[in-house]
Design a protein around this motif. Structure first.
Motif, mmCIF file in Angstrom:
data_model
loop_
_atom_site.group_PDB
_atom_site.id
_atom_site.type_symbol
_atom_site.label_atom_id
_atom_site.label_comp_id
_atom_site.label_asym_id
_atom_site.label_seq_id
_atom_site.Cartn_x
_atom_site.Cartn_y
_atom_site.Cartn_z
ATOM 1 N N LEU A 106 0.788 -1.172 -0.013
ATOM 2 C CA LEU A 106 0.151 0.127 -0.111
ATOM 3 C C LEU A 106 0.815 1.327 -0.003
ATOM 4 O O LEU A 106 1.053 2.040 1.142
ATOM 5 N N TYR A 107 1.536 1.554 -1.034
ATOM 6 C CA TYR A 107 2.049 2.774 -1.263
ATOM 7 C C TYR A 107 1.959 3.426 -2.586
ATOM 8 O O TYR A 107 1.579 2.768 -3.654
ATOM 9 N N TYR A 108 2.208 4.861 -2.582
ATOM 10 C CA TYR A 108 1.984 5.526 -4.145
ATOM 11 C C TYR A 108 3.383 5.325 -4.700
ATOM 12 O O TYR A 108 4.389 5.115 -4.027
ATOM 13 N N PHE A 163 0.518 5.823 -9.349
ATOM 14 C CA PHE A 163 -0.350 4.704 -8.974
ATOM 15 C C PHE A 163 -0.587 4.764 -7.530
ATOM 16 O O PHE A 163 0.293 5.339 -6.741
ATOM 17 N N PRO A 164 -1.796 4.545 -7.283
ATOM 18 C CA PRO A 164 -2.995 4.136 -8.017
ATOM 19 C C PRO A 164 -3.846 5.130 -8.319
ATOM 20 O O PRO A 164 -5.025 5.010 -8.930
ATOM 21 N N ASN A 220 -4.037 1.895 -12.048
ATOM 22 C CA ASN A 220 -3.574 0.732 -11.248
ATOM 23 C C ASN A 220 -3.130 -0.258 -11.945
ATOM 24 O O ASN A 220 -3.091 -1.524 -11.478
ATOM 25 N N PRO A 272 -2.132 5.009 0.292
ATOM 26 C CA PRO A 272 -3.350 4.643 -0.249
ATOM 27 C C PRO A 272 -4.217 3.490 0.300
ATOM 28 O O PRO A 272 -3.563 2.620 0.848
ATOM 29 N N GLY A 273 -5.411 3.400 0.104
ATOM 30 C CA GLY A 273 -6.260 2.292 0.868
ATOM 31 C C GLY A 273 -6.510 1.164 -0.041
ATOM 32 O O GLY A 273 -6.270 1.581 -1.565
ATOM 33 N N LYS A 274 -7.108 0.109 0.221
ATOM 34 C CA LYS A 274 -7.350 -1.019 -0.718
ATOM 35 C C LYS A 274 -8.386 -0.597 -1.585
ATOM 36 O O LYS A 274 -8.286 -1.021 -2.942
ATOM 37 N N GLU A 288 -8.766 2.312 -3.015
ATOM 38 C CA GLU A 288 -8.143 3.298 -4.098
ATOM 39 C C GLU A 288 -7.290 2.282 -4.924
ATOM 40 O O GLU A 288 -7.466 2.542 -6.335
ATOM 41 N N ILE A 289 -6.634 1.376 -4.521
ATOM 42 C CA ILE A 289 -5.830 0.341 -5.495
ATOM 43 C C ILE A 289 -6.682 -0.354 -6.189
ATOM 44 O O ILE A 289 -6.209 -0.824 -7.378
ATOM 45 N N ALA A 290 -7.931 -0.606 -5.794
ATOM 46 C CA ALA A 290 -8.788 -1.526 -6.440
ATOM 47 C C ALA A 290 -9.691 -0.722 -7.430
ATOM 48 O O ALA A 290 -10.589 -1.448 -8.008
ATOM 49 N N ASN A 291 -9.475 0.475 -7.562
ATOM 50 C CA ASN A 291 -10.458 1.322 -8.633
ATOM 51 C C ASN A 291 -10.338 0.544 -10.097
ATOM 52 O O ASN A 291 -9.409 -0.041 -10.611
ATOM 53 N N HIS A 292 -11.544 0.614 -10.424
ATOM 54 C CA HIS A 292 -11.955 0.012 -11.509
ATOM 55 C C HIS A 292 -11.897 -1.782 -11.550
ATOM 56 O O HIS A 292 -12.139 -2.546 -12.763
#
Lengths: 170, 519
Positions: free
Chosen positions: A40-42, A137-138, A142, B261-263, B265-269
């Motif tokens: 979980l990082y940008y 990202f994200p 992503n 970021p959270g899960k 946000e990462i799972a977007n789309h």
């Protein structure tokens, strides 16, 4: 098993950045995406290109400018970031743990450094500018394809608008 | 030795199943490639990689059988991975020289094997790829050998995640090797809803394959190329779950040194799979509901942002009961339960057991490079009669153990005897003795409704004790503060809201006569 075709992101002794196979670059980027998803990082991807077409009749000078640009980019980023040159003479930079806001900040810093640098030149004044496309990202994409596509589109947009600028998603 | 197979459909006879597992079931039209490698890691890697070119990859069940299989299968290309120098290898290479006249051969060889190859007469005709090699080199050689000029585009995701992309058509052994009507129904529902955006609640006991079902839905959906993020809710401490799911801004709390970021946000789309959603804290449920309702969330300390995520959730808990007890939000329950898939326990679909056993044997024989074990009829009967409280996961682990340890019949007998002994006392109290003289009792009670109150689970006992203790502490604090709830909350070091919730939960709603109004 796959082997590493080159040492990615390492500036060689002569100051040049080795060209990185696009597939291998995508492989590294895919790894980065997976790590960022896991931990979980940008992170941000910057695609950098010199404005204007290289002079075809003076390939040695073009190469020298490219080599110097690689060195300057290397000098502006952290040791843990990735830097490589693609065969289309554009550079990419992967900034770890960097969100869009900070990536833009780094992009502007790089742009200013190049703008104020005087390259050795036999023909002109040695002043060159670069354009940069940034995606994060994200926040902006992503997956690998989305990140590369996004950055390249933004780079083109920056060049279309006259160059010497950092372009970010709207 | 009598071999036993039970209720297996005709299409899944032993020979067919072995052949299917060994050769792959998907019909392909780009030529068969026969892959020989004694190194299981290399073999798996090559098979995954080559399968992306839509070639049918065949491997011998045992390396020593390779010559016999090769003659029978007549492949379009042979890829031979040289692992060690020995007499068998030399013999095989000599045979391959003869074979080269009719079938192209690609040799993968290390530094040590190169001199051996060069010494063999006729070896100069081979395409030799030196290890380590780039996947691109192998791809080019395959294309050349098969005379295919069309470029095969392989994304890095396919290189890195071959097993995932292989399952694009929903291939999951535990789900697809179903012979029971109930699992076929599950499959039909999955196929029906996969390509929509609806939220799906997957229910079933532990070990029935809820995550596999979720992954199958994801891979059959139009979001398959996007991220699939799994969140095992109980595995994340309660205080951290919110930041894991939604992320946080820099400086939003002590220790938030950088934006994260959270899960979501990462799972977007893409798709997010919330496993064991019944364990999600009550306070967080409203935030989750917000995402479900409006497709928006906010980083802790940040602004709201839009997100397009499909939510799949799974639980083995009785959510209706949780809703009735006030432990789970009713509105969230209805939001999640748009489509519900129930995965039946293994004991209710025993006809799947032999197929699953075969599948797991194949999987672990290959993984550990072991020989195939046959089970006797009596052992198979025991396996079929056992109730499998741990469901498919328990069966898989048993087969894994059998493959590693060998001696399947003794091991299975011992395992089942031990487990039956453990559950026997419970059975004796809960059920009359079975009249059917089966070698094993039929199982253990599963639902708490069937069990007398004296036999509650330890979790229930602990929960009740905790609630009782909490109730006493709250009552004491309330009496001390003359039912001033705010003051009581301060004493108990919980929020006012939490205290109100606990008061309701512990049935302390009744106001005493001497109560004082809250300030």
């Amino acid at each position: 098993m796959p082997q590493n075709p080159s040492e990615p992101g390492k500036a060689a002794d002569n100051g040049s950045v080795r060209p990185l196979d696009r597939k291998f670059f995508e492989y590294l980027l895919e790894l980065e995406v997976r790590k960022a998803t896991r931990y979980l990082y940008y992170f941000s991807l910057l695609v950098v290109q010199l404005d204007g077409q290289p002079t075809p009749e003076d390939p040695a000078e073009v190469e020298a400018v490219q080599r110097k640009l690689g060195y300057l980019l290397w000098d502006e980023i952290r040791g843990t970031d990735l830097l490589g040159q693609r065969h289309d003479s554009s550079f990419f930079i992967v900034l770890h743990y960097t969100d869009l806001e900070n990536a833009v900040r780094v992009g502007q810093r790089i742009r200013e450094r190049i703008e104020h640098y005087t390259f050795e030149s036999g023909s002109g004044d040695g002043r060159r500018t670069i354009s940069i496309g940034v995606s994060c990202f994200p926040t902006n994409a992503n997956d690998v394809a989305g990140l590369i596509q996004g950055s390249e589109e933004l780079l083109r947009r920056a060049q279309d608008r006259g160059g010497n600028r950092v372009s970010v998603p709207e | 030795m009598e071999k036993f197979f039970h209720n297996i459909p005709d299409s899944l006879t032993k020979e067919n199943r072995l052949a299917n597992v060994r050769l792959g079931e998907i019909p392909m039209d780009r030529g068969k490639i026969y892959l020989v490698s004694s190194d299981p890691i290399m073999r798996n890697y090559l098979r995954s990689y080559i399968s992306h070119f839509d070639h049918k990859v065949l491997t011998p069940a045992k390396p020593e059988n390779f010559w016999d299989d090769l003659k029978a299968l007549s492949p379009s290309l042979v890829i031979y991975d040289l692992w060690k120098n020995n007499s068998g290898t030399v013999q095989n290479l000599q045979n391959l020289i003869q074979l080269e006249k009719t079938i192209p051969v690609i040799l993968l060889a290390g530094e040590m094997q190169l001199p051996m190859i060069q010494e063999l007469e006729g070896s100069d005709q081979w395409k030799v790829i030196k290890k380590p090699f780039l996947p691109q080199d192998l791809k080019t050689s395959i294309l050349e050998a098969l005379g295919k000029e069309r470029e095969i585009v392989l994304t890095p995701a396919q290189v890195l995640r071959p097993s995932f992309t292989n399952t694009k058509k929903g291939y999951h052994p535990q789900l697809l090797l179903e012979s029971s009507q109930r699992m076929q129904d599950v499959r039909a529902v999955i196929d029906h809803v996969a390509n929509t955006d609806v939220t799906i609640l997957i229910r079933g006991e532990s070990g029935t394959g809820k995550e596999l079902a979720a992954r199958s839905i994801f891979e059959s959906s139009n979001r398959a190329s996007k991220p699939f993020i799994t969140v095992l809710c109980p595995a994340i401490p309660e205080g951290l779950l919110e930041s894991e799911l939604f992320g946080y801004e820099k400086g939003s709390f002590t220790g938030a040194f950088r934006r994260r970021p959270g899960k979501f946000e990462i799972a977007n789309h893409g798709t997010i799979f919330l496993d064991e959603i019944g364990d999600i804290p009550f306070e967080l449920q409203s935030k989750l509901l917000h995402v479900l309702q409006r497709g928006e969330f906010a980083l802790i300390g940040g602004n709201e942002q839009k997100v397009d995520v499909r939510i799949l959730a799974a639980t083995n808990k009785d959510l209706e009961k949780a809703v009735a007890e006030g432990m789970f939000r009713e509105d969230l329950y209805y939001r999640l339960n748009v489509v519900s898939i129930f995965l039946p326990p293994l004991r209710e679909r025993r006809e799947d057991i032999p197929v699953l056993i075969e599948c797991f044997f194949q999987k672990y024989n290959e993984q550990y490079n072991k020989e195939y074990h046959e089970l006797t009829a009596s052992t198979m009967r025991l396996l079929l009669d056992y109730d499998w409280p741990g469901n498919v996961r328990e069966l898989e682990n048993l087969i894994k153990r059998v493959v590693i340890m060998g001696n399947p019949d003794t091991l299975v007998h011992n395992y089942l005897n031990e487990n039956v002994k453990k559950i026997k006392p419970r059975l004796a109290q809960n059920r009359p003795a079975p009249t059917d003289p089966l070698p094993l009792p039929a199982g253990r009670p599963r639902d708490s409704a069937a069990a007398p109150s004296a036999l509650r689970s330890l979790k229930e006992v602990a929960r009740e004790a905790m609630r009782k203790a909490e109730g006493e502490a709250i009552l004491k604090a309330l009496e001390q503060t003359h039912w001033n709830r705010k003051a009581a909350a301060r004493i108990l070091e919980i929020s006012y809201k939490a205290l109100l919730y606990k008061i309701r939960q512990c049935n302390l709603d009744g106001e005493p006569d001497s109560s004082t109004p809250d300030p």
